[in-house]
Design a protein around this motif. Sequence first.
Motif, PDB file in Angstrom:
ATOM      1  N   VAL A  56       3.228  -0.378  -7.046  1.00  0.00           N
ATOM      2  CA  VAL A  56       3.044  -1.678  -6.412  1.00  0.00           C
ATOM      3  C   VAL A  56       4.336  -2.469  -6.505  1.00  0.00           C
ATOM      4  CG1 VAL A  56       0.578  -1.693  -6.928  1.00  0.00           C
ATOM      5  CG2 VAL A  56       2.174  -2.785  -8.517  1.00  0.00           C
ATOM      6  N   THR A  67       5.985  -6.361  -6.846  1.00  0.00           N
ATOM      7  CA  THR A  67       5.745  -7.736  -7.243  1.00  0.00           C
ATOM      8  C   THR A  67       7.102  -8.403  -7.427  1.00  0.00           C
ATOM      9  OG1 THR A  67       4.576  -9.151  -8.830  1.00  0.00           O
ATOM     10  CG2 THR A  67       5.590  -7.144  -9.702  1.00  0.00           C
ATOM     11  N   THR A  89      -0.581 -10.758  -7.265  1.00  0.00           N
ATOM     12  CA  THR A  89       0.515 -10.728  -6.283  1.00  0.00           C
ATOM     13  C   THR A  89       0.919  -9.308  -5.905  1.00  0.00           C
ATOM     14  OG1 THR A  89       2.290 -10.681  -7.946  1.00  0.00           O
ATOM     15  CG2 THR A  89       1.397 -12.846  -7.333  1.00  0.00           C
ATOM     16  N   TRP A  90       0.301  -8.286  -6.496  1.00  0.00           N
ATOM     17  CA  TRP A  90       0.742  -6.915  -6.263  1.00  0.00           C
ATOM     18  C   TRP A  90       0.469  -6.483  -4.826  1.00  0.00           C
ATOM     19  CZ3 TRP A  90      -1.605  -4.046 -11.144  1.00  0.00           C
ATOM     20  CH2 TRP A  90      -1.012  -4.571 -12.295  1.00  0.00           C
ATOM     21  N   ARG A  91       1.428  -5.755  -4.308  1.00  0.00           N
ATOM     22  CA  ARG A  91       1.268  -5.108  -2.994  1.00  0.00           C
ATOM     23  C   ARG A  91       1.545  -3.626  -3.148  1.00  0.00           C
ATOM     24  NH1 ARG A  91       5.050  -3.584   0.737  1.00  0.00           N
ATOM     25  NH2 ARG A  91       6.693  -4.823  -0.302  1.00  0.00           N
ATOM     26  N   THR A  92       0.631  -2.776  -2.693  1.00  0.00           N
ATOM     27  CA  THR A  92       0.810  -1.332  -2.841  1.00  0.00           C
ATOM     28  C   THR A  92       1.966  -0.858  -1.985  1.00  0.00           C
ATOM     29  OG1 THR A  92      -1.517  -0.958  -3.350  1.00  0.00           O
ATOM     30  CG2 THR A  92      -0.267   0.921  -2.534  1.00  0.00           C
ATOM     31  N   LEU A  93       2.899  -0.170  -2.618  1.00  0.00           N
ATOM     32  CA  LEU A  93       4.023   0.433  -1.901  1.00  0.00           C
ATOM     33  C   LEU A  93       3.776   1.914  -1.674  1.00  0.00           C
ATOM     34  CD1 LEU A  93       6.970   0.063  -0.816  1.00  0.00           C
ATOM     35  CD2 LEU A  93       7.733   0.877  -3.071  1.00  0.00           C
ATOM     36  N   ASP A 139       8.968  -0.185   2.765  1.00  0.00           N
ATOM     37  CA  ASP A 139       7.576  -0.123   3.222  1.00  0.00           C
ATOM     38  C   ASP A 139       6.789   1.039   2.625  1.00  0.00           C
ATOM     39  OD1 ASP A 139       8.488   2.130   4.601  1.00  0.00           O
ATOM     40  OD2 ASP A 139       8.614   1.090   6.525  1.00  0.00           O
TER      41      ASP A 139
END
Length: 735
Positions: free
Chosen positions: A338, A340, A349-353, A397
Motif C-alpha cells: 500500500v 501512504t 489513508t492507505w491505497r493499494t499499489l 500505479d
Amino acid sequence: MDHPDATAVRRAVHEAEPAPATDPAGRDGAKTAARYPEAPRSDSADVFHGLVVADPYRVLEDPRDERTLAWTAAQEALFRRERAGWRHLPRWHAELVRLSRVPLSSPPRPRGNRIFFTRREPGEDQPRLMVSEDGVTRPLVDPAALDPNGRTVLEAWHPSVEGDLLAYQLSTGGTEESLLRVLDVATGAVVDGPVDRVRRSPVAWLPGGRAFYYVRRLPPELNPGEERYHRRVQLHRVGSDPAGDVVVFGDGREKTSFYTVAVTPDGRWLTVTATVGTDPATDLWLADLSCGPPESPALRPVQVGLPARGALRIAPDAGPGDPLWLRTGHEAPRGRVVVTSAADPGPETWRTLVAERPDAVLADFVPLTGPELPRPLALVRWTRHAVSEITVHDLTDGRELGSVPLPGSGEAGPFSVRPEAGHVAWFTYCDHTTPPLVLRYDARTGTTEPDQPGQDVLGEPSGLSGVTTTHTTFTSHDGTQVRMFVLSPALNSPGEPDRPRPAILTGYGGFGVPMSPGYMPQALAWVRAGGVFAVACLRGGGEEGDEWHQAGTGVRKQRVFDDFDAAAGHLFAQGWTGPDLLGIMGESNGGLLTGAALTQHPEKYAAVVCVAPLLDMLAYERLGMGSSWRAEYGSVGDPDEFRALLAYSPYHAVRPGVRYPPVLFAVAGGDTRVDPCHSRKMCAMLQHASAGPGPVLYRLERDVGHGARAASRKAALLADVIAFLAAHLGLDPPT
C-alpha cells in the motif's frame, strides 16, 4: 483434532508412569534398560488445571547437577561406542565436505565509495567481512583469525551511511549473545565498544557516524531470571559509555517484545517495529527526526494493533507529503503493498499499489527510483508454493510490467539496494542443486547477472548432475492439499519411482517459515548414493500465507503432525519407499515435528533424528527462549491450550513396551534458544520405556549453539546424522 478430549488427557497422564519390568510383548524391561546408562528418575510431577502430570526426569533440566553431569558423560561414551560402528562414516563425511566446499557470499551493501559483503571461500571455516574500495578488496573482520578454534561467529554487521565506520557483533561458544564494537574502516582500529547485552541487534546509523539507534536488553539485575528479555530501543553516541545510552522506545511493553529500527540515509525518518515474541503481528511507528532531538523522537503509528505483518520502505530524500510504501498483511493474508505518506500514515489513508495474489505470498518489496530510469519501478518478490518469483511494477500505479529472470525453480533472497536512489538490486538465489549465489538485477536493461566475476548462474558443482526434483501434491487427513519436494536419482521416468528406496523425510511446519528449495549437501549426498530425500511443506509454515501458518498453531498444531504423517503415507503409496526404509529428521521446531511423529506413529519409521528439538511441551515456556513462542504453541496457563500441548508433547507421549525405532538426539551445548534438557529428558524416557532394539542416542556438541557454526563442525554434524540414518536404512555412500 483441534481439542483433545479429557479421555486422551487422562490416558496421557496415566501412561507417563514408570514402565513395568516386563512389557506386554514379553520383553524383559530391565534387560532392555540395562544397556543404557542409568538416569536419575523420580516421582516429580506438576498439577495443571487439576490434572497431575508426571515428570520423572525433571532432574535432567539442571545442567550443573552432578547426576546430570554423570548421565551426560555416560551418554557421550555410549554415543562414541555406537558411532565407531558406523563403518561408512568417513566416506559420508568426505562426501558432505565435498558438497559443502562452495564459495558463499552475501549481497553487497554499498555505502559511500565502499562496498561491504561477507565471503567464505571453499575450505574456509567462517565467512569473513570484506570491503571493496578503488578496486581493492580486503578483510575487515575475520572470526577465524580472532579465534582459530572456530568458537567465534560474526552475528551481524552494519556500515555507517558514509561507509567510514562499521558496527559489528561477535558471539562465542554458540550462545548468540554478542558484543558490539565499532571499527574505523580505513584503519581497522576499534573505536568503540564492546557493548554487551545485544543479540543480532539492528543498528540504524545517523548521518555523520556520531550516533546510532540499536536494541539492547536492560541490566540483568533489574529482572532476575528474565535476563534474555526486556529489550529496549536505545540511542548510542560513538565513544560514550553505553550505560548512559538513552531509551527511546520499549518501556512498559511486554517483556518478550522484539524490535527493529531503521533510519533513512538523510537522517530524517526513523522507523521502529515491535512484535510480541514470535507473533507475526507487527506494530510500526514513524518519526520525523528533523522535528526534534534524536533522544526523544515523536513516533506516530503507521500500523498498530492490527493482526498483520508489516514492513516500511521510504525513498531517499522523501518529504512529509511524498509516498511511503508499506508491505502489509492487513486485509490481505498473503500480503499486499500500500501507499501512504508521512503526513498521515495510518490505515485510513492507505491505497493499494500491488494487490494480494490468490496464488502467491508477498515476501519482499523494494522501490527503484534512480534518475537513470525512465520511470520509477518496484521489485516484488513472491513465493508460489514455496518457489520464488520476482515481478517488476510501475511504482506510480502498480501495474505489472514484467518479471526478473531467475536461474530455475528455487529461492530468491531479500533485496539489497544502494541507500541513495538507484537502478540496481542484488539478491541471493539457490535451489536444491545450486549453491547460493548473488545475482545483480539492472532495471535499465532488465537483465540478471552473477555479481561475482566468473560465477555461472546455471552451473552446478561437480557431481550434482543426475538429481531430479519433483514438486508433488498429496492429501492430508482432513482433505487439505499439501505440497512436497521429492529429490531422487534421475530415472527413466522423471517424477516416477522405479522401486522403494531408502528415504529421508523432513519438514518444519512452524513460525510461518516456508520450506523453499534450498541447497542441502545432506540431501544431495543421500540422493547421489541412490536414496530419496523428501521435504514436506506443512501447515504452520509460510508456503501459502498467514492463514496457512495459523492453521498449524496453538490448539491446531496436531494438523502439522497429520500433514507429516500423510506425507509419509504418500511416499509409501507412490512407491518411493516403505516403512522399513524411511527415516525422518528435523531441527528445532522440525525436531518437535519428528518427535511427535516418533511417538504417534513409531511403526512407520525405521530411524529418527531430532536436532535441537523441543520435546517437553509442558515445560517449554520456562526453558530457553520458550516464553517468546506462546503465539506459536499456546500456553499451559490456558486450559484448552494445555490439553492440546499435553496431547502431542513427545516427552509425555512415550509409552512403555512400544517398539520405538532407533533415535538420535543431537544437541548443542551452547544453545540458548532450545534448552538441551528437552533432549536429555526425552532420551532418558525412551531409553527406559522402549521395547525396540535401539539404539537411542544422545549426541552433545559443545561450544556451539542453535545458530551459525563453523563449516567443519556443520559437516561433522551432518555426517553423523546421515551415517546414523544410512546404517539403519541400509544405504551405502556414493562412490
